[in-house]
Design a protein around this motif. Structure first.
Motif, PDB file in Angstrom:
ATOM      1  N   TYR A   1     -12.904  -1.954  -8.835  1.00 58.24           N
ATOM      2  CA  TYR A   1     -12.967  -1.079 -10.011  1.00 58.24           C
ATOM      3  C   TYR A   1     -13.280  -1.889 -11.269  1.00 58.24           C
ATOM      4  CZ  TYR A   1     -10.889   1.225 -14.093  1.00 58.24           C
ATOM      5  OH  TYR A   1     -10.651   1.712 -15.352  1.00 58.24           O
TER       6      TYR A   1
ATOM      7  N   VAL B   1     -10.662   5.266 -11.241  1.00 56.88           N
ATOM      8  CA  VAL B   1     -10.488   4.106 -10.355  1.00 56.88           C
ATOM      9  C   VAL B   1     -10.757   4.543  -8.911  1.00 56.88           C
ATOM     10  CG1 VAL B   1      -8.846   2.360  -9.563  1.00 56.88           C
ATOM     11  CG2 VAL B   1      -8.733   3.199 -11.928  1.00 56.88           C
TER      12      VAL B   1
ATOM     13  N   ARG C   1      -8.976  -3.018  -4.219  1.00 50.93           N
ATOM     14  CA  ARG C   1      -9.676  -1.847  -4.757  1.00 50.93           C
ATOM     15  C   ARG C   1      -9.632  -1.846  -6.283  1.00 50.93           C
ATOM     16  NH1 ARG C   1      -5.179   1.188  -2.502  1.00 50.93           N
ATOM     17  NH2 ARG C   1      -6.462   1.631  -0.705  1.00 50.93           N
ATOM     18  N   TYR C   2      -8.590  -2.456  -6.859  1.00 50.18           N
ATOM     19  CA  TYR C   2      -8.550  -2.561  -8.316  1.00 50.18           C
ATOM     20  C   TYR C   2      -9.593  -3.574  -8.803  1.00 50.18           C
ATOM     21  CZ  TYR C   2      -3.987  -0.234  -7.882  1.00 50.18           C
ATOM     22  OH  TYR C   2      -2.972   0.642  -7.589  1.00 50.18           O
TER      23      TYR C   2
ATOM     24  N   SER D   1      -7.667   8.868  -4.284  1.00 50.75           N
ATOM     25  CA  SER D   1      -8.318   9.482  -3.132  1.00 50.75           C
ATOM     26  C   SER D   1      -8.273   8.581  -1.914  1.00 50.75           C
ATOM     27  CB  SER D   1      -9.773   9.817  -3.473  1.00 50.75           C
ATOM     28  OG  SER D   1      -9.810  10.793  -4.487  1.00 50.75           O
ATOM     29  N   GLU D   2      -8.298   7.265  -2.141  1.00 46.26           N
ATOM     30  CA  GLU D   2      -8.291   6.339  -1.004  1.00 46.26           C
ATOM     31  C   GLU D   2      -6.953   6.362  -0.278  1.00 46.26           C
ATOM     32  OE1 GLU D   2      -9.827   2.395  -1.980  1.00 46.26           O
ATOM     33  OE2 GLU D   2     -11.249   3.340  -3.364  1.00 46.26           O
ATOM     34  N   VAL D   3      -5.852   6.597  -1.008  1.00 45.78           N
ATOM     35  CA  VAL D   3      -4.541   6.558  -0.342  1.00 45.78           C
ATOM     36  C   VAL D   3      -4.050   7.939   0.081  1.00 45.78           C
ATOM     37  CG1 VAL D   3      -3.878   4.505  -1.635  1.00 45.78           C
ATOM     38  CG2 VAL D   3      -3.145   6.751  -2.454  1.00 45.78           C
TER      39      VAL D   3
ATOM     40  N   ALA E   1       1.507   6.407  -7.059  1.00 46.98           N
ATOM     41  CA  ALA E   1       1.828   4.997  -6.803  1.00 46.98           C
ATOM     42  C   ALA E   1       0.564   4.148  -6.766  1.00 46.98           C
ATOM     43  CB  ALA E   1       2.591   4.863  -5.492  1.00 46.98           C
ATOM     44  N   ALA E   2      -0.579   4.788  -6.433  1.00 52.12           N
ATOM     45  CA  ALA E   2      -1.839   4.040  -6.347  1.00 52.12           C
ATOM     46  C   ALA E   2      -2.547   3.972  -7.685  1.00 52.12           C
ATOM     47  CB  ALA E   2      -2.759   4.701  -5.318  1.00 52.12           C
ATOM     48  N   CYS E   3      -2.248   4.923  -8.584  1.00 54.68           N
ATOM     49  CA  CYS E   3      -3.021   5.029  -9.826  1.00 54.68           C
ATOM     50  C   CYS E   3      -2.566   3.999 -10.855  1.00 54.68           C
ATOM     51  CB  CYS E   3      -2.875   6.427 -10.417  1.00 54.68           C
ATOM     52  SG  CYS E   3      -3.706   6.584 -12.020  1.00 54.68           S
ATOM     53  N   PRO E   4      -3.416   3.001 -11.149  1.00 54.66           N
ATOM     54  CA  PRO E   4      -2.986   1.993 -12.123  1.00 54.66           C
ATOM     55  C   PRO E   4      -2.835   2.577 -13.522  1.00 54.66           C
ATOM     56  CG  PRO E   4      -5.290   1.649 -11.505  1.00 54.66           C
ATOM     57  CD  PRO E   4      -4.769   2.747 -10.629  1.00 54.66           C
TER      58      PRO E   4
ATOM     59  N   ALA F   1      -8.505   5.170  -6.647  1.00 62.03           N
ATOM     60  CA  ALA F   1      -7.470   4.733  -5.700  1.00 62.03           C
ATOM     61  C   ALA F   1      -6.699   5.935  -5.146  1.00 62.03           C
ATOM     62  CB  ALA F   1      -6.508   3.760  -6.383  1.00 62.03           C
TER      63      ALA F   1
ATOM     64  N   GLU G   1       0.832  -1.193   0.000  1.00 67.65           N
ATOM     65  CA  GLU G   1       0.000   0.000   0.000  1.00 67.65           C
ATOM     66  C   GLU G   1       0.871   1.249   0.000  1.00 67.65           C
ATOM     67  OE1 GLU G   1      -3.575  -0.284  -0.668  1.00 67.65           O
ATOM     68  OE2 GLU G   1      -3.622   1.261   0.886  1.00 67.65           O
TER      69      GLU G   1
ATOM     70  N   ALA H   1      -9.406  12.232  -7.079  1.00 67.51           N
ATOM     71  CA  ALA H   1     -10.367  11.620  -8.010  1.00 67.51           C
ATOM     72  C   ALA H   1     -11.539  12.559  -8.253  1.00 67.51           C
ATOM     73  CB  ALA H   1     -10.851  10.278  -7.466  1.00 67.51           C
ATOM     74  N   GLY H   2     -12.010  13.221  -7.185  1.00 65.61           N
ATOM     75  CA  GLY H   2     -13.113  14.170  -7.334  1.00 65.61           C
ATOM     76  C   GLY H   2     -12.701  15.331  -8.222  1.00 65.61           C
TER      77      GLY H   2
ATOM     78  N   LEU I   1       8.154   3.658  -3.580  1.00 64.26           N
ATOM     79  CA  LEU I   1       6.875   3.988  -4.206  1.00 64.26           C
ATOM     80  C   LEU I   1       6.756   3.338  -5.586  1.00 64.26           C
ATOM     81  CD1 LEU I   1       5.879   7.722  -3.710  1.00 64.26           C
ATOM     82  CD2 LEU I   1       4.802   5.669  -2.779  1.00 64.26           C
ATOM     83  N   ALA I   2       5.636   2.672  -5.818  1.00 62.55           N
ATOM     84  CA  ALA I   2       5.420   2.016  -7.106  1.00 62.55           C
ATOM     85  C   ALA I   2       5.378   3.048  -8.236  1.00 62.55           C
ATOM     86  CB  ALA I   2       4.116   1.230  -7.067  1.00 62.55           C
TER      87      ALA I   2
ATOM     88  N   LYS J   1     -18.397  13.518  -5.632  1.00 60.34           N
ATOM     89  CA  LYS J   1     -17.042  13.827  -6.099  1.00 60.34           C
ATOM     90  C   LYS J   1     -17.101  14.613  -7.400  1.00 60.34           C
ATOM     91  CE  LYS J   1     -14.665   9.802  -4.174  1.00 60.34           C
ATOM     92  NZ  LYS J   1     -13.643  10.430  -3.339  1.00 60.34           N
TER      93      LYS J   1
ATOM     94  N   ASP K   1      -8.690  14.301  -2.106  1.00 61.28           N
ATOM     95  CA  ASP K   1      -9.654  13.761  -3.062  1.00 61.28           C
ATOM     96  C   ASP K   1      -9.323  14.134  -4.512  1.00 61.28           C
ATOM     97  OD1 ASP K   1     -11.758  12.453  -4.198  1.00 61.28           O
ATOM     98  OD2 ASP K   1     -13.312  13.781  -3.420  1.00 61.28           O
TER      99      ASP K   1
END
Lengths: 247, 113, 132
Positions: C27, A208, C23-24, A212-214, A157-160, A210, A72, A222-223, A93-94, C94, A220
């Motif tokens: 999605y 996705v 979480r992926y 905002s979640e991390v 790092a969270a954003c695929p 992600a 994470e 993503a918003g 960090l990924a 959002k 936020d």
């Protein structure tokens, strides 16, 4: 004050001697209320001084100590050991190249941040004597949340999508562009839109969520990106269907 | 950097997603009810022809299906990319053409009712 | 950078990356709903076709929908459709935050308004279709 031995598995990479990274195990005597960063500091001070990582404030403001903790994206200074059991795996960090150990190369993010002009661009420069640019509390609140970004890059790092399409400008930079676009004192939106409304900009985002979640500061992103999409769509229709109305 | 033209397809995707979110479950419920012994009056041949033959009913059905198809098509394009298909140009042409074909078919059948 | 050696780039697999985090997967489940929404659109187009072909064709089509396979297919689509609806409504604050005066409306209010609208629209459709 209770003590516990924490098993850390840290990804090591020395660019001068290694062709690829490997994990190294450390048994670290830790206080129960420590965070992962404390454990790393203990390793560096008492076990292995060659371990490299970035950190500065130890209080989630500087954004330097972002790393993958058990997969994470986390700030090491905010990741409490008591929330983990067993071996804790720590990686850089990924999605960023590894410079050395837990230190990543962040040039890509810095370049993108510059591209979106994350600063006020007033309509016309005013001399200091002209006084302040006034702003109401409501106008401030409109963008305030986005000012909390500390550029820690956990969202990258969270954003695929950033991982899959590295040219994507990405969550934090677009969110900061949005922050200035939403500022009543600013007139630079059109310049920023050239970047963030391009194919490499917000349209690579598939929501996705992600980021905002991390986000450790609850910015936020993503918003913000969805709002940029809606506004850019309105722009498009205005520019193409109402040719007279060049903004 | 030039601004993208993606707003055209994204705008339709977002509109379609909203319409679908509100209507798809209840439309499914409607066609599921006969299997459980409840026959909605609208589903009888005469009533449904009356509805789909009226200009307003036609417009409504056409609009809903058009947006639903575009929503599904655009999301499928993104999803295929997420599954590792990298021929985005080809995928885009294929899914949008499919949505357009479905829309044309909808219009054609509506006019024949 | 050359002074410190060459940085190591970790490649991201373009296949199967979504297994890296729950979480992926959530999605991807949301994205895959589009297949079922598309399937439903096809069923509706087929309904229009049968309707245009006359009374008999329509009654056969309707009978097919009430057979176990037809019901199973529709129930399957329904599961994904409901997932689409909830995942869509849950993120509306959002995309469309509402600022009234100084403060933003709590996200829960915006979500609740969408759920209420969803309920009203559903009841209205059932009512207009003569279910009750």
């Amino acid at each position: 004050m209770s003590e516990r031995i924490v098993e850390l598995e840290v990804l090591r990479f020395n660019p001068e001697t290694d062709s690829e990274p490997r994990f190294q195990r450390y048994s670290v005597p830790c206080m129960n209320e420590w965070v992962v960063l404390d454990a790393l500091n203990h390793v560096k001070e008492s076990i292995d001084p060659t371990l490299s990582y970035r950190w500065s404030c130890h209080m989630a403001v500087c954004g330097s100590c972002g790393m993958m903790i058990n997969g994470e994206p986390k700030l090491a200074c905010k990741a409490f050991l008591r929330e983990y059991e067993g071996v804790i795996r720590v990686e850089p960090l990924a999605h960023f190249p590894i410079q050395r150990d837990l230190v990543t190369v962040i040039d890509d993010f810095v370049t993108k941040l510059k591209r979106v002009k994350p600063y006020l661009i007033p309509k016309e420069d005013q001399p200091v004597e002209a006084g302040e640019f006034w702003q109401s509390p409501a106008e401030l609140k409109r963008y305030k949340q986005y000012t909390l970004c500390i550029n820690c890059m956990l969202c990258y790092a969270a954003c695929p999508e950033y991982g899959l399409v590295p040219k994507f400008i990405g969550p934090a930079a677009i969110t900061l562009a949005h922050r200035y676009n939403e500022d009543s004192r600013d007139s630079g939106r059109e310049e920023r839109q050239q970047e963030i409304a391009s194919n490499e900009g917000v349209w690579e985002c598939s929501f996705v969520g992600a980021c905002s979640e991390v986000c450790p500061e609850h910015v936020d992103p993503a918003g913000a990106l969805q709002q940029v999409k809606i506004k850019s769509t309105v722009d498009w229709y205005q520019e193409h269907l109402l040719p007279g109305s060049k903004k | 950097m030039a601004k993208s033209n993606k707003p055209i397809v994204w705008g339709l995707f977002a509109a379609g997603g909203t319409v679908t979110a509100f209507l798809t479950p209840v439309l499914l419920l409607l066609t599921l009810l006969p299997a459980f012994g409840v026959m909605p009056g609208l589903l009888s041949y005469d009533n449904l022809r009356g509805f789909a033959g009226h200009w307003f009913g036609r417009l409504l059905v056409f609009g809903i299906l058009f947006l639903m198809l575009w929503h599904a098509a655009h999301r499928l394009r993104v999803t295929l990319h997420d599954f590792g298909v990298r021929a985005d140009g080809l995928v885009a042409v294929a899914v949008y053409l499919a949505a357009a074909a479905g829309t044309v078919a909808t219009g054609y059948f509506l006019l024949r009712i | 950078m050359s002074a410190h050696g060459k940085p190591y780039v970790r490649e991201v697999s373009r296949y199967g990356w979504f297994f890296r985090s729950p979480r992926y997967l959530r999605y991807m489940a949301r994205e895959v709903t589009c297949v079922f929404i598309g399937l439903h659109a096809l069923i509706l187009i087929m309904a229009l076709m049968r309707l245009s072909q006359g009374r008999e064709a329509w009654e056969v089509f309707l009978a097919n929908l009430t057979r176990p396979a037809g019901v199973a297919l529709q129930l399957l689509i329904l599961v994904f459709a409901v997932y689409h609806s909830t995942s869509w409504f849950n993120v509306t604050p959002k995309a469309m935050p509402v600022q009234i005066g100084e403060n933003f409306l709590p996200g829960a209010v915006i979500v609740a308004a969408h759920y209420a609208g969803w309920l009203v629209a559903s009841v209205a459709v059932l009512f207009l279709a003569g279910v009750f």
